[in-house]
Design a protein around this motif. Sequence first.
Motif, PDB file in Angstrom:
ATOM      1  N   ASP A 193       0.280  -6.148   3.218  1.00 39.28           N
ATOM      2  CA  ASP A 193       0.063  -5.891   2.190  1.00 39.28           C
ATOM      3  C   ASP A 193      -1.136  -5.441   1.564  1.00 39.28           C
ATOM      4  N   HIS A 194      -2.113  -4.865   2.315  1.00 37.23           N
ATOM      5  CA  HIS A 194      -3.288  -4.158   1.879  1.00 37.23           C
ATOM      6  C   HIS A 194      -3.010  -2.884   1.380  1.00 37.23           C
ATOM      7  N   PRO A 195      -3.477  -2.458   0.327  1.00 38.22           N
ATOM      8  CA  PRO A 195      -3.508  -1.392  -0.486  1.00 38.22           C
ATOM      9  C   PRO A 195      -3.444   0.051   0.506  1.00 38.22           C
ATOM     10  N   ASP A 196      -4.496  -0.053   1.468  1.00 38.73           N
ATOM     11  CA  ASP A 196      -4.360   1.070   2.628  1.00 38.73           C
ATOM     12  C   ASP A 196      -3.074   1.164   3.327  1.00 38.73           C
ATOM     13  N   THR A 197      -2.621   0.064   3.789  1.00 34.87           N
ATOM     14  CA  THR A 197      -1.299   0.067   4.192  1.00 34.87           C
ATOM     15  C   THR A 197      -0.219   0.424   3.550  1.00 34.87           C
ATOM     16  N   LEU A 200       9.142  -0.369  -0.100  1.00 33.26           N
ATOM     17  CA  LEU A 200       7.706   0.012  -0.693  1.00 33.26           C
ATOM     18  C   LEU A 200       7.593  -0.419  -2.140  1.00 33.26           C
ATOM     19  N   ILE A 201       8.702  -0.155  -2.953  1.00 37.51           N
ATOM     20  CA  ILE A 201       8.740  -0.525  -4.421  1.00 37.51           C
ATOM     21  C   ILE A 201       8.695  -2.056  -4.373  1.00 37.51           C
ATOM     22  N   GLY A 202       9.540  -2.633  -3.606  1.00 41.61           N
ATOM     23  CA  GLY A 202       9.582  -4.108  -3.538  1.00 41.61           C
ATOM     24  C   GLY A 202       8.414  -4.843  -3.121  1.00 41.61           C
ATOM     25  N   ASP A 203       7.635  -4.191  -2.145  1.00 42.53           N
ATOM     26  CA  ASP A 203       6.377  -4.722  -1.618  1.00 42.53           C
ATOM     27  C   ASP A 203       5.403  -4.728  -2.775  1.00 42.53           C
ATOM     28  N   ARG A 204       5.307  -3.451  -3.258  1.00 43.30           N
ATOM     29  CA  ARG A 204       4.279  -3.108  -4.399  1.00 43.30           C
ATOM     30  C   ARG A 204       4.367  -3.874  -5.839  1.00 43.30           C
ATOM     31  N   THR A 213       4.193  -2.740 -13.092  1.00 40.09           N
ATOM     32  CA  THR A 213       3.548  -1.721 -14.070  1.00 40.09           C
ATOM     33  C   THR A 213       2.338  -1.027 -13.303  1.00 40.09           C
ATOM     34  N   HIS A 214       1.886  -1.305 -12.216  1.00 40.00           N
ATOM     35  CA  HIS A 214       0.631  -0.881 -11.508  1.00 40.00           C
ATOM     36  C   HIS A 214       0.944   0.813 -11.133  1.00 40.00           C
ATOM     37  N   PRO A 215       0.046   1.356 -11.243  1.00 36.50           N
ATOM     38  CA  PRO A 215      -0.026   2.877 -11.188  1.00 36.50           C
ATOM     39  C   PRO A 215       0.715   3.346  -9.825  1.00 36.50           C
ATOM     40  N   GLN A 261       3.486   3.808 -21.798  1.00 33.80           N
ATOM     41  CA  GLN A 261       3.028   2.309 -22.569  1.00 33.80           C
ATOM     42  C   GLN A 261       1.604   2.202 -21.850  1.00 33.80           C
ATOM     43  N   THR A 262       1.571   2.195 -20.474  1.00 38.02           N
ATOM     44  CA  THR A 262       0.518   1.624 -19.851  1.00 38.02           C
ATOM     45  C   THR A 262      -0.782   2.756 -19.674  1.00 38.02           C
TER      46      THR A 262
END
Length: 750
Positions: free
Chosen positions: A581-585, A612-616, A623-625, A660-661
């Motif tokens: 789950d690390h952002p770099d991974t 990937l969408i499910g994990d992010r 709503t994360h970029p 919106q964000t």
Amino acid sequence: MGENRLVQGRYRLLDLIGRGGMGEVWRARDESLGRHVAVKCLKPLGPCHDPSLTRSLRERFRREARVAAALSHRGVTVVHDFGESDGTPYLVMELLEGRDLSRLLEDNKGHPLPVDDVADIAAQVAAALAYTHRQGVVHRDLKPANIVRLTDGTVKICDFGIARLGHDIGLTARLTGTGVALGTPHYMSPEQIGGGEVDQRSDLYSLGCVLYEIATGAPPFDLEDAWAILIGHRDTPPRPPRDQRPELPGHLERIILDLLAKRPEERPYDARELVRRIRDGHATAGAGTAVGPASQDVSRELRLPSWTGGMTTGHKALGAGLCALPPDPGAALSARWAVAPRRGAGNRAAGHIGPAEARHPEPALPAERTALPAQSAERHREAVRLAALGRWAEAGEAHAAVAAERAALLGPDHPETLAGRHEAAFALLRAGRVAEALTAYADLAETRARVLGADHPDTLAARQETAYALGRLGHHFEAHQVYAEVLAARVRVMGPEHPDTLRCRHNLACTLGRLGRLDDACRTALDVAAARARVLGADHPDTLVSRCEVAYAQGQSGRWEEALRIYLEVAEARARVLGADHPDTLAARYETALSLGRLGRSADALRVYRELIGDRTRVQGPTHPETLRARHGLGVNLGRLGCWEDALTEARDVCLVREQTLGPAHPDTLVSRREVAVALGWLGRWEQALTEYRRITAAREQILGPDHPDTLAGRNDEAHCLERVGRRAEAVELYRRVAVLSRQRASGGR
């Protein structure tokens, strides 16, 4: 070493956070990168100590640096740098935000940790040991104080001060021969106590002692006399943990007792086997550990090494603090040195370099400045707080005010004044005021060159930030020139394989790619990746970042198969080292999906994007970029498969959330709006597509200028739509205007 001192002209010592017989550790600020680190320094022993002991301790300290720097695993503390400053060896490591197991037990007032925590810690430490043992490294001093649990639940092993490399037994023997006590009595294996051969199974025994203690609240041989503890490890079966804690699961008790077997061959074969047992939730049948009455002849002559004669017990997890112990010049420094208390929401662990090379790290808290009034220090803390909240415009104004106050009090050329100017420039950059940041960095670099010298690390750091700002403004040729000059200076001053030199070469490779020199970019990135692999290890985060740059250059050159292979390997390595789950991974998985789409494998790309969408969404939020970027990729590949209605729906949803964000004029919002327009065009709804394209180009013209490549690309899209709706004369005129602006831009050398 003293507070606020600069080590090697780069690491400013802020406050002492740990001290042991061999060294002391400071919370420090890396002035070049602006991040907090832990700096461990070997304490001078003075003229009254045996010179051979001093030499051995220095050798042991260098050994720790060499061993730890070669390791790269999410369960092992990261080493950033090491060397000597004024004759004193130092080691720079990540500053961990959390508590070691010793402190966790103290916080729990002597009660054992929750069962789930015990099992989780066991699994994470076993995985880290499996990695270190594969590298041929035996820790040999595993104890609660050397195992840290971070605030996010990650568990890390620290302090490889007496580790043994499998191929380097001679040095170990020399260290042992000095009378330095290697290990801590409460956690030493029988073979370690008896002076016998020590291998990875000794670490497993020590881990058994640690797990016993966190599961029951006390070590297996909870005695005050060092001799009695040593004899207990060698000859006495441990009391079953469930006698003291009946709710402990039977399989966990079995694992602990198997680890505490007196003979190495009766323990799990290696840490990988231990990981499997923990995962399976039961012990391997027939382990044959000695858990009943001792069958060994306890009455045999006690043959303990000579160094145990004057040995004290050391401190167990719930024992006296360091200050209450008798002086022991050979005692290993506790892992507490790497742990700093939380100092507010703005603090975080200083870790590895991320996928964007982290050229602009978060501002770090400064040292307390005795030369400045308390009000000034408070204003600086407020500026840092604003930055931590992401209020960069306000933070920039606050940092600029602090820098002006320092200039009045200390002088315009004082290092603290210059540090404040650096922080103000950084905040400008993060606030999106790149042109102002460029001016600030250029002025700062000029001042530092005059005051500190052209080749001083702080001067080079400011010049490198200047190059980065130039790149952000699209002036890649000028950025390339500055990077090349800084790189030459770094090679001359620091050497070709210093981490800062390699970071500059990496940035140079990125700039070569932006200049379209893809072969040069790929070759440079390959060289940097190879050098980082030699210096830091093949799986070190910085090495993987450079491999990603290689893949990027290959993809831009159309070699998407090669790019895909590298991205897959990097994603696998990052999951192993940093966690799934690390952002770099997650970033490497995104690039994998992107490469699949470029290869025309859109069905495979959709599968990766959906996962990937499910994990992010789970890790970073809907709503994360980066979550939205993955959803954008999903929509693009839906269109490639001809599912244009679905693609339009996805693009509109993403565009709405981004508006919106992030705001209606944000580049990501405009990219989504263009995807809406593309889908409308494919569905034959050209009038609606024209409206969208015009909104896009109007926003880009206002922000980027009329001759910016992105603005011109939008005008071409407009012209294409005009053609499709039969307005050919308007389309021709628009194409002509775009051509004129393109020629003017080219002739202007921009």
